[in-house]
Write an enzyme that holds these catalytic residues in place. Structure first.
Site, mmCIF file in Angstrom:
data_model
loop_
_atom_site.group_PDB
_atom_site.id
_atom_site.type_symbol
_atom_site.label_atom_id
_atom_site.label_comp_id
_atom_site.label_asym_id
_atom_site.label_seq_id
_atom_site.Cartn_x
_atom_site.Cartn_y
_atom_site.Cartn_z
ATOM 1 N N CYS A 80 0.916 -1.292 0.129
ATOM 2 C CA CYS A 80 -0.080 0.094 -0.123
ATOM 3 C C CYS A 80 0.977 1.401 -0.038
ATOM 4 O O CYS A 80 1.434 1.574 -1.229
ATOM 5 C CB CYS A 80 -0.999 -0.011 1.271
ATOM 6 S SG CYS A 80 -2.271 1.275 0.900
ATOM 7 N N HIS B 42 -3.742 -4.955 0.571
ATOM 8 C CA HIS B 42 -3.178 -5.282 1.782
ATOM 9 C C HIS B 42 -3.170 -6.893 2.090
ATOM 10 O O HIS B 42 -4.125 -7.444 2.861
ATOM 11 C CB HIS B 42 -3.947 -4.545 2.839
ATOM 12 C CG HIS B 42 -3.846 -3.213 3.383
ATOM 13 N ND1 HIS B 42 -3.032 -2.673 4.094
ATOM 14 C CD2 HIS B 42 -4.273 -2.224 2.476
ATOM 15 C CE1 HIS B 42 -3.052 -1.427 4.043
ATOM 16 N NE2 HIS B 42 -3.698 -1.079 3.113
ATOM 17 N N GLU C 84 -1.362 -8.297 4.236
ATOM 18 C CA GLU C 84 -1.186 -8.879 5.521
ATOM 19 C C GLU C 84 -2.434 -9.247 6.365
ATOM 20 O O GLU C 84 -2.467 -9.706 7.253
ATOM 21 C CB GLU C 84 -0.386 -7.565 6.232
ATOM 22 C CG GLU C 84 -1.230 -6.379 6.720
ATOM 23 C CD GLU C 84 -1.791 -5.665 5.535
ATOM 24 O OE1 GLU C 84 -2.359 -4.732 6.049
ATOM 25 O OE2 GLU C 84 -1.180 -5.771 4.383
#
Length: 284
Positions: free
Chosen positions: A131, A239, A241
Site C-alpha cells: 500500500c 493489503h 497482511e
C-alpha cells in the site's frame, strides 16, 4: 481481529529466523492539553505478524533511524518490508501541491523510505512494499501518484468504507488481472483473482525500471516488480497482511518474501565463515 494460528517456535528455531526491518510511522497523539500533541512512532500489529508468521522472519524496528544509518542497518537485516499507513506520500516528491490538506502526511517517513528503497535495490536486499510502501517505491524511483483516484473519470473508488466493520473494510473488493509470465501468477494460482482495496492515492506514472504485473479492472496498477533486481523486489497496492493465513494468494506472497530473506541470511552466514583472504578476493 481474529487471532493468527499458533506459530510458536523453539529458541533454536527462532535464532535461525531472518531479520526484516519494518520502518515506523511518525504520528501526533493528543496529550492532556487539548492544544498540544505528543510525537509517537507506530508499527501496525498486522504487518509485524505477517512478517513473523507469514514470512517466517523476526520483524525489527530502528526507531528514529536516519538516512545516513541505512547502509549500516541494512547490514544487520535480511529484508525490508514497507508497510501501509494512514498517511500519504507527500506530493511535493512528484512536483505537485497538496490537494487535500485534511489528509495525513509523514514527511519523516518519506525521507527515510525513499533512500531505503534505492539502497535495498542497490545492495540486493529483499524488499516488499504494501500500500503506502508500494507508492513509496514508485515515487522513490521516479514515478508519480494520483492524489485522489476516485476523482478521475472512469476510475473506481478504491477507498474503504470507514463506517463498516474492519472485516468488511478489508474484504475482497475488486478483481485483479495478473501478467501470466510473472512470479505473481504462480503465487495466485492463475491470472485472475480478487483483492481488498483501501487507498485513495494510486500510481499515475510508473517509475522507470518497474514493470506492472497486475492491474485493477479500471486499469490502475496494483502490483509491480523491479526489473533486473538482484533479489526479491515486489510491491502491491492492496493489503495481503490482513488475515493472510485465510488467503492462499496472500500466504504465497509472504512465503516468497520469506524465502528470499532466508536466502540472503544464508549467504551472509556463508560469507562470514570465509577466511579473511577469501573475503578479500571476493571483494576484488
Amino acid at each position: 481481529m481474529t487471532s493468527t494460528p499458533d506459530t510458536s517456535t523453539s529458541d533454536a528455531s527462532f535464532s535461525r529466523r531472518p531479520l526484516v526491518w519494518l520502518p515506523m510511522d511518525h504520528r501526533q497523539n493528543r496529550s492532556g492539553d487539548a492544544d498540544s500533541s505528543l510525537p509517537y512512532l507506530y508499527l501496525g500489529d498486522k504487518y509485524a505478524r505477517a512478517a513473523r508468521d507469514g514470512a517466517g522472519a523476526q520483524p525489527v524496528v530502528f526507531p528514529l533511524a536516519d538516512v545516513g544509518q541505512i547502509p549500516a542497518l541494512l547490514a544487520l537485516v535480511d529484508g525490508v518490508m514497507l508497510t501501509g499507513s494512514p498517511s500519504n506520500v507527500h506530493p511535493s516528491h512528484f512536483d505537485e501541491a497538496v490537494a487535500d490538506p485534511s489528509l495525513p502526511l509523514d514527511p519523516a517517513r518519506d525521507t527515510l523510505t525513499f533512500a531505503l528503497v534505492r539502497e535495498c535495490i542497490a545492495q540486493g536486499v529483499p524488499l516488499l512494499g504494501v500500500c503506502r510502501g508500494f507508492q513509496e517505491m514508485n515515487v522513490a524511483l521516479g514515478g508519480s501518484l494520483h492524489q485522489a483516484v476516485q476523482q478521475l473519470p472512469g476510475m473506481l473508488d478504491h477507498r474503504e468504507d470507514e463506517t463498516a466493520p474492519l472485516v468488511e473494510q478489508y474484504g475482497l473488493s475488486h478483481s485483479l488481472y495478473i501478467a501470466s509470465d510473472s512470479a505473481m501468477a504462480g503465487w495466485a494460482g492463475g491470472t485472475q483473482t480478487r483483492v481488498n482495496s483501501l487507498h485513495g492515492q494510486g500510481i499515475a506514472r510508473l517509475a522507470p525500471g518497474l514493470r506492472a504485473i497486475a492491474h485493477a479492472p479500471d486499469g490502475l496498477v496494483e502490483a509491480f516488480e523491479v526489473r533486473g533486481a538482484a533479489a526479491f523486489a515486489y510491491a502491491v497496492q492492496w493489503h495481503p497482511e490482513w488475515r493472510f493465513w485465510e488467503n492462499t494468494f496472500y500466504t504465497a506472497i509472504f512465503a516468497a518474501f520469506g524465502a528470499a530473506c532466508r536466502s540472503r541470511s544464508s549467504e551472509k552466514t556463508a560469507y562470514a565463515a570465509l577466511d579473511p583472504l577469501e573475503r578479500a578476493l571476493r571483494k576484488s
